[in-house]
Design a protein around this motif. Sequence first.
Motif, PDB file in Angstrom:
ATOM      1  N   ALA A  10     -85.072 -37.657  29.846  1.00  0.00           N
ATOM      2  CA  ALA A  10     -84.187 -37.952  30.982  1.00  0.00           C
ATOM      3  C   ALA A  10     -85.022 -38.427  32.173  1.00  0.00           C
ATOM      4  O   ALA A  10     -86.027 -37.814  32.536  1.00  0.00           O
ATOM      5  N   VAL A  11     -84.613 -39.538  32.762  1.00  0.00           N
ATOM      6  CA  VAL A  11     -85.325 -40.120  33.900  1.00  0.00           C
ATOM      7  C   VAL A  11     -84.713 -39.608  35.188  1.00  0.00           C
ATOM      8  O   VAL A  11     -83.482 -39.521  35.335  1.00  0.00           O
ATOM      9  N   ASN A  12     -85.543 -39.252  36.136  1.00  0.00           N
ATOM     10  CA  ASN A  12     -85.084 -38.818  37.451  1.00  0.00           C
ATOM     11  C   ASN A  12     -84.588 -40.042  38.218  1.00  0.00           C
ATOM     12  O   ASN A  12     -85.372 -40.936  38.532  1.00  0.00           O
ATOM     13  N   PRO A  13     -83.271 -40.124  38.526  1.00  0.00           N
ATOM     14  CA  PRO A  13     -82.763 -41.324  39.208  1.00  0.00           C
ATOM     15  C   PRO A  13     -83.364 -41.525  40.589  1.00  0.00           C
ATOM     16  O   PRO A  13     -83.445 -42.649  41.073  1.00  0.00           O
ATOM     17  N   GLU A  14     -83.807 -40.435  41.228  1.00  0.00           N
ATOM     18  CA  GLU A  14     -84.400 -40.558  42.559  1.00  0.00           C
ATOM     19  C   GLU A  14     -85.852 -41.026  42.495  1.00  0.00           C
ATOM     20  O   GLU A  14     -86.365 -41.553  43.477  1.00  0.00           O
ATOM     21  N   ASP A  15     -86.500 -40.811  41.352  1.00  0.00           N
ATOM     22  CA  ASP A  15     -87.890 -41.227  41.190  1.00  0.00           C
ATOM     23  C   ASP A  15     -88.099 -41.693  39.752  1.00  0.00           C
ATOM     24  O   ASP A  15     -88.667 -40.979  38.925  1.00  0.00           O
ATOM     25  N   PRO A  16     -87.615 -42.912  39.420  1.00  0.00           N
ATOM     26  CA  PRO A  16     -87.691 -43.375  38.027  1.00  0.00           C
ATOM     27  C   PRO A  16     -89.112 -43.429  37.478  1.00  0.00           C
ATOM     28  O   PRO A  16     -89.309 -43.272  36.270  1.00  0.00           O
ATOM     29  N   THR A  58     -86.728 -31.734  33.826  1.00  0.00           N
ATOM     30  CA  THR A  58     -87.027 -30.604  32.941  1.00  0.00           C
ATOM     31  C   THR A  58     -85.870 -29.625  32.941  1.00  0.00           C
ATOM     32  O   THR A  58     -85.056 -29.576  33.865  1.00  0.00           O
ATOM     33  N   ASN A  59     -85.812 -28.817  31.878  1.00  0.00           N
ATOM     34  CA  ASN A  59     -84.817 -27.744  31.786  1.00  0.00           C
ATOM     35  C   ASN A  59     -85.315 -26.500  32.515  1.00  0.00           C
ATOM     36  O   ASN A  59     -86.435 -26.482  33.055  1.00  0.00           O
ATOM     37  N   GLY A  79     -88.652 -25.117  31.505  1.00  0.00           N
ATOM     38  CA  GLY A  79     -89.804 -25.973  31.702  1.00  0.00           C
ATOM     39  C   GLY A  79     -89.946 -27.089  30.689  1.00  0.00           C
ATOM     40  O   GLY A  79     -90.810 -27.960  30.845  1.00  0.00           O
ATOM     41  N   SER A  80     -89.129 -27.102  29.630  1.00  0.00           N
ATOM     42  CA  SER A  80     -89.211 -28.164  28.634  1.00  0.00           C
ATOM     43  C   SER A  80     -88.589 -29.441  29.175  1.00  0.00           C
ATOM     44  O   SER A  80     -87.740 -29.420  30.089  1.00  0.00           O
ATOM     45  N   VAL A  81     -89.011 -30.581  28.626  1.00  0.00           N
ATOM     46  CA  VAL A  81     -88.499 -31.866  29.083  1.00  0.00           C
ATOM     47  C   VAL A  81     -87.041 -32.016  28.667  1.00  0.00           C
ATOM     48  O   VAL A  81     -86.670 -31.732  27.524  1.00  0.00           O
TER      49      VAL A  81
END
Length: 458
Positions: free
Chosen positions: A173-179, A185-186, A189-191
């Motif tokens: 999952a890409v962070n929309p605020e910082d692509p 992360t969950n 701590g996992s992606v």
Amino acid sequence: EAKEEEAPPPPTPPEMKIETDEQTAVRVARMLELAGGAAGEGEEDVVGVISQLEAEFAALNPPEAYLAAAQALRGGGAVAGKMLSDLLTARVAMPDVVLRGYVLDGVPPGDFDLGVLAQAAAPIPPLSYIIEIRGTDETALAHLKQFRLDPESGLLYSGPDLTPGEHQPLVEAVNPEDPEGPPLTNEDGSVKMVRWEPPEGFEAKLVKRACDQSNLARARIQAEWDGVVKSEAWEALAFKALPHTMLVLDGTLTPDAMLRSLLLQLPFFRYPIVIPPERCFPLDDEAGIEAATLETALAAGSDERTGPFRLSSWGEWCPVALAQQSAVVRGKPALAARYAGRVFLLSSEERLQAFLANPCPFLSKPPAPPSVRVMVVGPHASGKSSVARHLAGRYGARHVDMLGELEGVLSDEGRRGHGKLAEALGAGEQPPPLVLTDVLRDALGLEPRPETPPEAEE
């Protein structure tokens, strides 16, 4: 009376762009670059990547068939016919395929010998099943019409690939605020993983491959039918498989429906991924390491799929030393490793670590230790015994001193052949041939010769 409103006509789909000759050339050039072709201006980065890949590939010590295929691709040639047969034969001989089996995706093109897929004595393990998906040419053409090419990446997509759903692979999952930053992360701590979806405007840049146009695609389908399905080799293969080991699926069904019907008919068990190699004696087991023997290494456990652990076909020799240096080095039980139901003996901690990290490069070829079979002859006091002892120590071979062995038989009345040897030498005769054979067998650690009646020996 109110007139019933007429339904508006369906929107006209935009005309699909066809891949231009320039885009085709770029795509082919990109494929050649990945195969290690010559680079042009502005491709220094690609050349660097290719050099790194070549170095990593060489370190794997690939079979000769792999090297021949790589050279053909680099020269702009094709991998087909006899070369493809050799490539497939080399691949299925590797330990992971021997252990897990193989699923052949399609019939190999060219003059590939289909007969080897049905012969038990062939280098390729024979097929368990043939699964044929049958459909009409029109159905195949309809599927090809859905193919779309991304000119930038060279990746091929089909119509269903562009629709969200469970069929899509999971991606980070890409962070929309910082692509460009780290992925989301969950709580643990996992992606965080999400289903892939085509980005906005992605479909608009896709084009249709020139080779997927109806006239070219139809010719390709006909050529495959004439060259494979109607060939005598395929008919013989299918005849041998019918009716029990050939499954026919309806090509008009969706892939999910076909797969569900297929899994109901196949009797195979689903095996988990082969566990990675591990030490037979952990580092904290100091007592086990100090008292390690081959017997204790083999008795360290069992594998639920292959049963009790057995010594590998490399025997007591280190597979890493043999693969890296063609050196026959005896392994140590204290440095034993378990992998795929077998026990391997390594000769040093460094070689053990390399094996634990990735055993495949060292097991890609069957063990073929160099054979040392040398006879040293010469007059008395010429130094032949010193030379023989040095060679045996240098190559890890067994030193056999025939004169010393005969003296040992003479000095031990309980050894086989003592009486006949003493009688012959006492009469001034040469040692009997059968006695020499028995002495040599004992010296080389071979099975003793079966007992024969005295009259048969005469």
